[in-house]
Motif scaffolding. Structure first.
Motif, PDB file in Angstrom:
ATOM      1  N   LEU A   1      -1.618  -8.476  -1.522  1.00 57.20           N
ATOM      2  CA  LEU A   1      -0.700  -7.497  -1.426  1.00 57.20           C
ATOM      3  C   LEU A   1      -1.086  -6.272  -0.572  1.00 57.20           C
ATOM      4  CD1 LEU A   1       0.755  -7.545  -4.811  1.00 57.20           C
ATOM      5  CD2 LEU A   1       1.814  -8.512  -2.975  1.00 57.20           C
ATOM      6  N   THR A   2      -0.294  -5.584   0.124  1.00 50.88           N
ATOM      7  CA  THR A   2      -0.540  -4.451   0.963  1.00 50.88           C
ATOM      8  C   THR A   2       0.082  -3.244   0.712  1.00 50.88           C
ATOM      9  OG1 THR A   2       1.033  -5.028   2.674  1.00 50.88           O
ATOM     10  CG2 THR A   2      -1.181  -6.091   3.146  1.00 50.88           C
ATOM     11  N   GLY A   3      -0.105  -2.123   1.138  1.00 49.96           N
ATOM     12  CA  GLY A   3       0.512  -0.849   0.827  1.00 49.96           C
ATOM     13  C   GLY A   3       0.165  -0.039  -0.585  1.00 49.96           C
ATOM     14  N   GLU A   4       0.648   1.078  -0.801  1.00 50.78           N
ATOM     15  CA  GLU A   4       0.625   1.682  -1.866  1.00 50.78           C
ATOM     16  C   GLU A   4       1.790   1.825  -2.695  1.00 50.78           C
ATOM     17  OE1 GLU A   4      -2.300   3.093  -2.699  1.00 50.78           O
ATOM     18  OE2 GLU A   4      -3.373   2.604  -1.164  1.00 50.78           O
ATOM     19  N   ILE A   5       1.695   1.929  -3.703  1.00 52.20           N
ATOM     20  CA  ILE A   5       2.855   2.215  -4.835  1.00 52.20           C
ATOM     21  C   ILE A   5       3.482   3.552  -4.819  1.00 52.20           C
ATOM     22  CG2 ILE A   5       3.457   1.927  -7.163  1.00 52.20           C
ATOM     23  CD1 ILE A   5       1.382  -0.172  -7.697  1.00 52.20           C
ATOM     24  N   THR A   6       4.678   3.590  -4.162  1.00 53.47           N
ATOM     25  CA  THR A   6       5.043   4.981  -4.017  1.00 53.47           C
ATOM     26  C   THR A   6       5.975   5.220  -5.165  1.00 53.47           C
ATOM     27  OG1 THR A   6       6.968   3.963  -2.791  1.00 53.47           O
ATOM     28  CG2 THR A   6       5.239   4.621  -1.604  1.00 53.47           C
ATOM     29  N   GLU A   7       6.548   4.222  -5.849  1.00 56.55           N
ATOM     30  CA  GLU A   7       7.627   4.548  -7.169  1.00 56.55           C
ATOM     31  C   GLU A   7       7.215   4.067  -8.189  1.00 56.55           C
ATOM     32  OE1 GLU A   7      11.530   3.799  -6.287  1.00 56.55           O
ATOM     33  OE2 GLU A   7      11.532   4.730  -4.076  1.00 56.55           O
ATOM     34  N   VAL A   8       6.651   4.520  -9.291  1.00 58.47           N
ATOM     35  CA  VAL A   8       6.132   4.047 -10.482  1.00 58.47           C
ATOM     36  C   VAL A   8       7.356   3.861 -11.500  1.00 58.47           C
ATOM     37  CG1 VAL A   8       4.575   4.448 -12.415  1.00 58.47           C
ATOM     38  CG2 VAL A   8       3.940   5.329 -10.352  1.00 58.47           C
ATOM     39  N   PRO A   9       7.484   2.656 -11.711  1.00 56.89           N
ATOM     40  CA  PRO A   9       8.706   2.167 -12.573  1.00 56.89           C
ATOM     41  C   PRO A   9       8.491   2.638 -13.841  1.00 56.89           C
ATOM     42  CG  PRO A   9       7.686   0.230 -11.593  1.00 56.89           C
ATOM     43  CD  PRO A   9       6.792   1.360 -11.519  1.00 56.89           C
ATOM     44  N   VAL A  10       9.681   3.003 -14.636  1.00 57.04           N
ATOM     45  CA  VAL A  10       9.615   3.511 -15.976  1.00 57.04           C
ATOM     46  C   VAL A  10       9.174   2.320 -16.979  1.00 57.04           C
ATOM     47  CG1 VAL A  10      11.089   4.328 -17.868  1.00 57.04           C
ATOM     48  CG2 VAL A  10      11.230   5.118 -15.590  1.00 57.04           C
ATOM     49  N   GLU A  11       8.520   2.725 -18.213  1.00 54.36           N
ATOM     50  CA  GLU A  11       8.346   1.563 -19.144  1.00 54.36           C
ATOM     51  C   GLU A  11       9.202   0.837 -19.505  1.00 54.36           C
ATOM     52  OE1 GLU A  11       5.521  -0.347 -20.241  1.00 54.36           O
ATOM     53  OE2 GLU A  11       4.596   1.440 -20.786  1.00 54.36           O
ATOM     54  N   GLY A  12       9.264  -0.472 -19.546  1.00 55.59           N
ATOM     55  CA  GLY A  12      10.349  -1.520 -19.870  1.00 55.59           C
ATOM     56  C   GLY A  12      11.368  -1.681 -18.757  1.00 55.59           C
ATOM     57  N   GLU A  13      10.911  -1.389 -17.445  1.00 54.28           N
ATOM     58  CA  GLU A  13      11.732  -1.721 -16.488  1.00 54.28           C
ATOM     59  C   GLU A  13      11.599  -3.001 -15.829  1.00 54.28           C
ATOM     60  OE1 GLU A  13      13.763   2.481 -14.459  1.00 54.28           O
ATOM     61  OE2 GLU A  13      12.026   1.742 -13.833  1.00 54.28           O
TER      62      GLU A  13
ATOM     63  N   ALA B   1       4.472  -6.377   0.599  1.00 51.33           N
ATOM     64  CA  ALA B   1       4.187  -4.742   0.065  1.00 51.33           C
ATOM     65  C   ALA B   1       4.172  -4.870  -1.508  1.00 51.33           C
ATOM     66  CB  ALA B   1       4.965  -3.712   0.656  1.00 51.33           C
ATOM     67  N   ARG B   2       3.249  -3.965  -2.034  1.00 48.67           N
ATOM     68  CA  ARG B   2       3.246  -3.962  -3.463  1.00 48.67           C
ATOM     69  C   ARG B   2       4.458  -3.289  -3.960  1.00 48.67           C
ATOM     70  NH1 ARG B   2      -2.140  -3.192  -1.653  1.00 48.67           N
ATOM     71  NH2 ARG B   2      -3.545  -4.513  -2.877  1.00 48.67           N
ATOM     72  N   GLN B   3       4.797  -2.246  -3.191  1.00 43.50           N
ATOM     73  CA  GLN B   3       6.127  -1.801  -3.936  1.00 43.50           C
ATOM     74  C   GLN B   3       7.274  -2.990  -3.878  1.00 43.50           C
ATOM     75  OE1 GLN B   3       6.382   1.408  -5.068  1.00 43.50           O
ATOM     76  NE2 GLN B   3       8.142   0.596  -5.970  1.00 43.50           N
ATOM     77  N   ASP B   4       7.198  -3.559  -2.849  1.00 41.10           N
ATOM     78  CA  ASP B   4       8.359  -4.714  -2.591  1.00 41.10           C
ATOM     79  C   ASP B   4       8.336  -5.811  -3.892  1.00 41.10           C
ATOM     80  OD1 ASP B   4       9.226  -3.502  -0.615  1.00 41.10           O
ATOM     81  OD2 ASP B   4       8.493  -4.927   0.896  1.00 41.10           O
ATOM     82  N   VAL B   5       7.188  -6.101  -4.327  1.00 40.91           N
ATOM     83  CA  VAL B   5       6.902  -6.860  -5.314  1.00 40.91           C
ATOM     84  C   VAL B   5       7.318  -6.268  -6.710  1.00 40.91           C
ATOM     85  CG1 VAL B   5       5.283  -8.318  -7.058  1.00 40.91           C
ATOM     86  CG2 VAL B   5       5.040  -8.279  -4.429  1.00 40.91           C
ATOM     87  N   LEU B   6       7.058  -4.990  -6.881  1.00 36.41           N
ATOM     88  CA  LEU B   6       7.569  -4.242  -8.055  1.00 36.41           C
ATOM     89  C   LEU B   6       8.786  -4.048  -8.053  1.00 36.41           C
ATOM     90  CD1 LEU B   6       4.760  -1.394  -8.307  1.00 36.41           C
ATOM     91  CD2 LEU B   6       5.213  -3.260  -9.719  1.00 36.41           C
ATOM     92  N   ASN B   7       9.490  -3.875  -6.941  1.00 33.57           N
ATOM     93  CA  ASN B   7      10.991  -3.779  -6.839  1.00 33.57           C
ATOM     94  C   ASN B   7      11.824  -5.104  -6.980  1.00 33.57           C
ATOM     95  OD1 ASN B   7      10.895  -1.101  -5.845  1.00 33.57           O
ATOM     96  ND2 ASN B   7      11.011  -1.633  -3.655  1.00 33.57           N
TER      97      ASN B   7
END
Length: 376
Positions: A167-179, A192-198
């Motif tokens: 994965l690449t890139g930084e995490i720009t938006e930290v998800p809330v617990e349980g999301e 991108a790391r953020q895309d996987v989290l999204n």
């Protein structure tokens, strides 16, 4: 007209050959000569082109020169020329100008010049140019994955995503617990790391809506967010899939009776947040049990203010459709599961059995550590 007879001498003499016919004036015309030349050159040219096409087709479809497995990364926006150079440089399609020319023209002949997809591609020995083209057009890239266990906190998930080497890139938006929804997620190199989290967040939203729609009527949870909170507690209490509905049933029964949930994992989350399970914790100290925090369900009524982790599908479905029992208590049974009870007296008996199991285990461990080493 009378035919004059020949003498014997004249009969033996050969007759002179007739004169050749005169050459047509059309043939001698320069325009006709030019046309004949053009036709002749066209015939030879068509034959040459046909031969070249046949050779190129055979070369495009035959086994390629690659001798061993190769992985090639095609970057976005590389273009046909850049892709051809990359494949040629790694010996996938051959490294001569003719090989590059054949591959390039083959792609254009099939009208795929603008259809080649970026990604990481694995090619087997002997792969043909045609198969390379098919893989690039269909996007048959190497797929990587990250697996998020059920019940993990957002802090644990972020740590795994940050450490993933693909994965690449930084995490720009930290998800809330349980999301986030625990699962296995696939992606191509360079994602991108953020895309996987999204993607995890979108999956959780979709699943939660489906589970909430199918929930049992009369549950003591009023919103989808409360369902996630209770599911996160169920997730931390048991790792056994067949126990989750029954554990959920215990908590539902306690909430309906205005009893405190008294769940140990809520204590740890209230004290340490998502970092609570980044380190092994075998037991809760008495000081931790007595310490005040908003998540300590030994001290507060009802649900804690938020989830204590990210529950998976099974835990959410268990809360939405819990077992219909009269159970109000449960305790570990020593086999990885739990034993359930409807009354406090039954529960106390079960707790005594569990304490005995714990004592026997500690004694066995002590005997094993004090046993003399006779291996020499």
């Amino acid at each position: 007209m009378r035919i004059k007879p020949k003498s014997p001498r004249e009969a033996l003499q050969p007759e002179p050959a007739p004169e050749p016919p005169q050459r047509s004036r059309h043939v001698r015309n320069p325009l006709v000569i030019l046309i004949n030349l053009v036709i002749t050159l066209a015939v030879f040219g068509l034959a040459a082109v046909g031969g070249a096409l046949y050779f190129g087709k055979e070369k495009f479809e035959e086994d390629g020169p690659l001798q061993q497995d190769a992985t090639v990364v095609i970057s976005s926006g590389a273009g046909l020329t850049g892709i051809t150079n990359r494949l040629s440089g790694q010996g996938v399609i051959g490294d001569s100008l003719i090989d590059e020319w054949i591959f390039n023209l083959g792609i254009r002949f099939y009208k795929n010049a603008t259809k080649l997809k970026a990604g990481e591609y694995a090619f087997a020995p002997g792969v043909s140019m045609q198969q390379v083209m098919t893989d690039l057009v269909e996007g048959n890239a190497v797929v990587h994955s990250v697996t998020i266990p059920e019940g993990w906190t957002t802090a644990q998930i972020l740590e795994r995503v940050r450490e993933h080497p693909i994965l690449t890139g930084e995490i720009t938006e930290v998800p809330v617990e349980g999301e986030l929804l625990p699962n296995t997620y696939t992606f191509a190199r360079g994602a991108a790391r953020q895309d996987v989290l999204n993607q995890m967040k979108a999956a959780q939203e979709k699943l939660l809506a489906e589970v909430w729609e199918r929930r049992t009527e009369g549950l003591p949870v009023e919103t989808p967010e409360e369902l996630v909170i209770l599911a996160s507690i169920v997730e931390k209490e048991t790792a056994l899939a067949d126990e989750r509905p029954r554990v959920a049933g215990v908590f539902v029964n306690r909430l309906n009776k205005n009893m405190r949930l008294q769940s140990d994992p809520t204590i740890l989350y209230g004290l340490y947040g998502g970092e609570a399970w980044l380190k092994d914790r075998s037991a809760i100290k008495q000081s931790e049990l007595r310490a005040e925090n908003d998540y300590n369900t030994y001290q507060i009524d009802g649900l804690p203010p938020g989830p204590i982790g990210n529950p998976g599908r099974a835990a959410m479905e268990a809360v939405a459709n819990p077992s219909r029992t009269q159970d109000l208590f449960f305790v570990a049974d020593g086999t990885g599961g739990h034993v359930f009870a409807e009354t406090y007296e039954q529960h106390q008996a079960n707790v005594r059995k569990w304490r005995e199991i714990e004592r026997e285990r500690r004694q066995a461990e002590q005997e094993q550590t004090t046993q003399p080493d006779t291996s020499n």
